[in-house]
Motif scaffolding. Structure first.
Motif, PDB file in Angstrom:
ATOM      1  N   GLU A 236      23.842  17.168  17.849  1.00  0.00           N
ATOM      2  CA  GLU A 236      24.854  16.313  18.476  1.00  0.00           C
ATOM      3  C   GLU A 236      24.426  14.841  18.435  1.00  0.00           C
ATOM      4  O   GLU A 236      25.212  13.967  18.085  1.00  0.00           O
ATOM      5  CB  GLU A 236      25.087  16.754  19.923  1.00  0.00           C
ATOM      6  CG  GLU A 236      26.209  16.013  20.606  1.00  0.00           C
ATOM      7  CD  GLU A 236      26.542  16.562  21.971  1.00  0.00           C
ATOM      8  OE1 GLU A 236      27.002  15.770  22.810  1.00  0.00           O
ATOM      9  OE2 GLU A 236      26.350  17.775  22.217  1.00  0.00           O
TER      10      GLU A 236
ATOM     11  N   GLU B  20      26.169  11.100  16.806  1.00  0.00           N
ATOM     12  CA  GLU B  20      26.770  10.172  17.754  1.00  0.00           C
ATOM     13  C   GLU B  20      25.778   9.109  18.190  1.00  0.00           C
ATOM     14  O   GLU B  20      24.590   9.379  18.321  1.00  0.00           O
ATOM     15  CB  GLU B  20      27.266  10.947  18.982  1.00  0.00           C
ATOM     16  CG  GLU B  20      28.403  10.274  19.688  1.00  0.00           C
ATOM     17  CD  GLU B  20      29.194  11.242  20.532  1.00  0.00           C
ATOM     18  OE1 GLU B  20      30.364  11.492  20.194  1.00  0.00           O
ATOM     19  OE2 GLU B  20      28.650  11.749  21.520  1.00  0.00           O
TER      20      GLU B  20
ATOM     21  N   TYR C  45      40.723   3.846   8.713  1.00  0.00           N
ATOM     22  CA  TYR C  45      40.599   5.178   8.126  1.00  0.00           C
ATOM     23  C   TYR C  45      41.809   5.532   7.266  1.00  0.00           C
ATOM     24  O   TYR C  45      41.678   6.249   6.273  1.00  0.00           O
ATOM     25  CB  TYR C  45      40.377   6.241   9.204  1.00  0.00           C
ATOM     26  CG  TYR C  45      41.632   6.675   9.913  1.00  0.00           C
ATOM     27  CD1 TYR C  45      42.369   7.756   9.467  1.00  0.00           C
ATOM     28  CD2 TYR C  45      42.093   5.991  11.038  1.00  0.00           C
ATOM     29  CE1 TYR C  45      43.532   8.152  10.102  1.00  0.00           C
ATOM     30  CE2 TYR C  45      43.244   6.371  11.677  1.00  0.00           C
ATOM     31  CZ  TYR C  45      43.960   7.451  11.215  1.00  0.00           C
ATOM     32  OH  TYR C  45      45.110   7.830  11.851  1.00  0.00           O
TER      33      TYR C  45
ATOM     34  N   ASN D 233      41.185   9.612  17.688  1.00  0.00           N
ATOM     35  CA  ASN D 233      40.261  10.234  16.743  1.00  0.00           C
ATOM     36  C   ASN D 233      40.145   9.471  15.427  1.00  0.00           C
ATOM     37  O   ASN D 233      39.710  10.008  14.413  1.00  0.00           O
ATOM     38  CB  ASN D 233      40.610  11.698  16.504  1.00  0.00           C
ATOM     39  CG  ASN D 233      41.940  11.896  15.804  1.00  0.00           C
ATOM     40  OD1 ASN D 233      42.597  10.944  15.407  1.00  0.00           O
ATOM     41  ND2 ASN D 233      42.345  13.138  15.662  1.00  0.00           N
TER      42      ASN D 233
ATOM     43  N   THR E 109      36.603   9.551  14.210  1.00  0.00           N
ATOM     44  CA  THR E 109      36.270  10.842  13.608  1.00  0.00           C
ATOM     45  C   THR E 109      36.832  10.925  12.199  1.00  0.00           C
ATOM     46  O   THR E 109      36.141  11.341  11.261  1.00  0.00           O
ATOM     47  CB  THR E 109      36.818  11.994  14.473  1.00  0.00           C
ATOM     48  OG1 THR E 109      36.279  11.876  15.792  1.00  0.00           O
ATOM     49  CG2 THR E 109      36.462  13.347  13.895  1.00  0.00           C
ATOM     50  N   LYS E 110      38.076  10.490  12.023  1.00  0.00           N
ATOM     51  CA  LYS E 110      38.696  10.522  10.698  1.00  0.00           C
ATOM     52  C   LYS E 110      37.990   9.562   9.744  1.00  0.00           C
ATOM     53  O   LYS E 110      37.775   9.890   8.574  1.00  0.00           O
ATOM     54  CB  LYS E 110      40.179  10.173  10.805  1.00  0.00           C
ATOM     55  CG  LYS E 110      40.978  11.258  11.506  1.00  0.00           C
ATOM     56  CD  LYS E 110      42.414  10.815  11.747  1.00  0.00           C
ATOM     57  CE  LYS E 110      43.200  11.884  12.472  1.00  0.00           C
ATOM     58  NZ  LYS E 110      44.549  11.407  12.839  1.00  0.00           N
TER      59      LYS E 110
ATOM     60  N   ALA F 261      34.810   8.525   9.995  1.00  0.00           N
ATOM     61  CA  ALA F 261      33.474   9.070   9.720  1.00  0.00           C
ATOM     62  C   ALA F 261      33.552  10.213   8.716  1.00  0.00           C
ATOM     63  O   ALA F 261      32.721  10.310   7.810  1.00  0.00           O
ATOM     64  CB  ALA F 261      32.813   9.524  11.021  1.00  0.00           C
ATOM     65  N   LEU F 262      34.560  11.055   8.872  1.00  0.00           N
ATOM     66  CA  LEU F 262      34.744  12.151   7.918  1.00  0.00           C
ATOM     67  C   LEU F 262      34.974  11.609   6.515  1.00  0.00           C
ATOM     68  O   LEU F 262      34.341  12.056   5.548  1.00  0.00           O
ATOM     69  CB  LEU F 262      35.911  13.044   8.341  1.00  0.00           C
ATOM     70  CG  LEU F 262      36.325  14.119   7.332  1.00  0.00           C
ATOM     71  CD1 LEU F 262      35.183  15.089   7.054  1.00  0.00           C
ATOM     72  CD2 LEU F 262      37.569  14.838   7.826  1.00  0.00           C
TER      73      LEU F 262
ATOM     74  N   LYS G 194      27.711   8.138  11.840  1.00  0.00           N
ATOM     75  CA  LYS G 194      27.691   8.554  13.241  1.00  0.00           C
ATOM     76  C   LYS G 194      28.987   8.040  13.857  1.00  0.00           C
ATOM     77  O   LYS G 194      29.685   7.212  13.264  1.00  0.00           O
ATOM     78  CB  LYS G 194      26.513   7.941  14.004  1.00  0.00           C
ATOM     79  CG  LYS G 194      25.169   8.546  13.678  1.00  0.00           C
ATOM     80  CD  LYS G 194      24.122   8.035  14.659  1.00  0.00           C
ATOM     81  CE  LYS G 194      22.817   8.785  14.481  1.00  0.00           C
ATOM     82  NZ  LYS G 194      22.014   8.742  15.704  1.00  0.00           N
ATOM     83  N   ARG G 195      29.292   8.531  15.045  1.00  0.00           N
ATOM     84  CA  ARG G 195      30.442   8.051  15.795  1.00  0.00           C
ATOM     85  C   ARG G 195      29.933   7.406  17.077  1.00  0.00           C
ATOM     86  O   ARG G 195      29.013   7.923  17.710  1.00  0.00           O
ATOM     87  CB  ARG G 195      31.371   9.218  16.113  1.00  0.00           C
ATOM     88  CG  ARG G 195      32.625   8.825  16.855  1.00  0.00           C
ATOM     89  CD  ARG G 195      33.519  10.010  17.090  1.00  0.00           C
ATOM     90  NE  ARG G 195      32.763  11.031  17.795  1.00  0.00           N
ATOM     91  CZ  ARG G 195      33.062  12.322  17.797  1.00  0.00           C
ATOM     92  NH1 ARG G 195      34.081  12.765  17.121  1.00  0.00           N
ATOM     93  NH2 ARG G 195      32.327  13.182  18.468  1.00  0.00           N
TER      94      ARG G 195
END
Length: 143
Positions: free
Chosen positions: A22, A26, A68, A93, A96-97, A99-100, A110-111
């Motif tokens: 985790e 992050e 993103y 998010n 997250t998008k 970072a992906l 990382k986020r």
């Protein structure tokens, strides 16, 4: 039996593996801010993954804007750096998008936990293209 222990705690080894994984994904706003105060942000770049309009209104100092939704397949980024993506908050998010998308292109990511909202709630400064700087009160998502 208590509600908190209805599901037994993991074996310490399993817990250590989980929490290490985790933390590898992050970053904490406090840690990033301490790095800034120490003048030591080498090894990573903050990436605002919201729209250019949101970036213009309020951003973490030193961040770059890579929305993103508009990430090209080919990017001219240093593959040795870690890209710490952030967006508005836990309710958004976009980080997250982003970072992906960066990870799918081969970059280490990382986020930033809590996004720019958590950053501001901690009292840390933001930059702006407008003359309101740290006076920005509420950051809207604008993803």
């Amino acid at each position: 039996m208590t509600n908190a222990l209805r599901f037994p705690a993991s074996d310490p080894t399993a817990a250590a593996i989980f929490f290490a994984a985790e933390l590898s994904l992050e970053a904490d706003p406090d840690d990033v801010h301490r790095d800034m105060l120490d003048g030591n942000t080498s090894g990573y770049v903050l990436v605002e993954t919201r729209s250019p309009e949101a970036f213009a209104k309020a951003r973490i100092p030193g961040a770059i804007n890579l929305p993103y939704r508009d990430l090209p397949e080919q990017l001219d980024l240093d593959p040795e750096l870690v890209y710490i993506c952030y967006c508005e908050s836990f309710q958004c998010n976009a980080a997250t998008k982003g970072a992906l998308a960066l990870a799918q292109r081969g970059y280490k990511v990382k986020r930033l936990a809590g996004g720019i909202t958590a950053w501001q709630e901690a009292g840390y400064p933001v930059e702006s293209d407008q003359l309101i700087g740290a006076g920005v009160s509420k950051v809207a998502c604008h993803c």
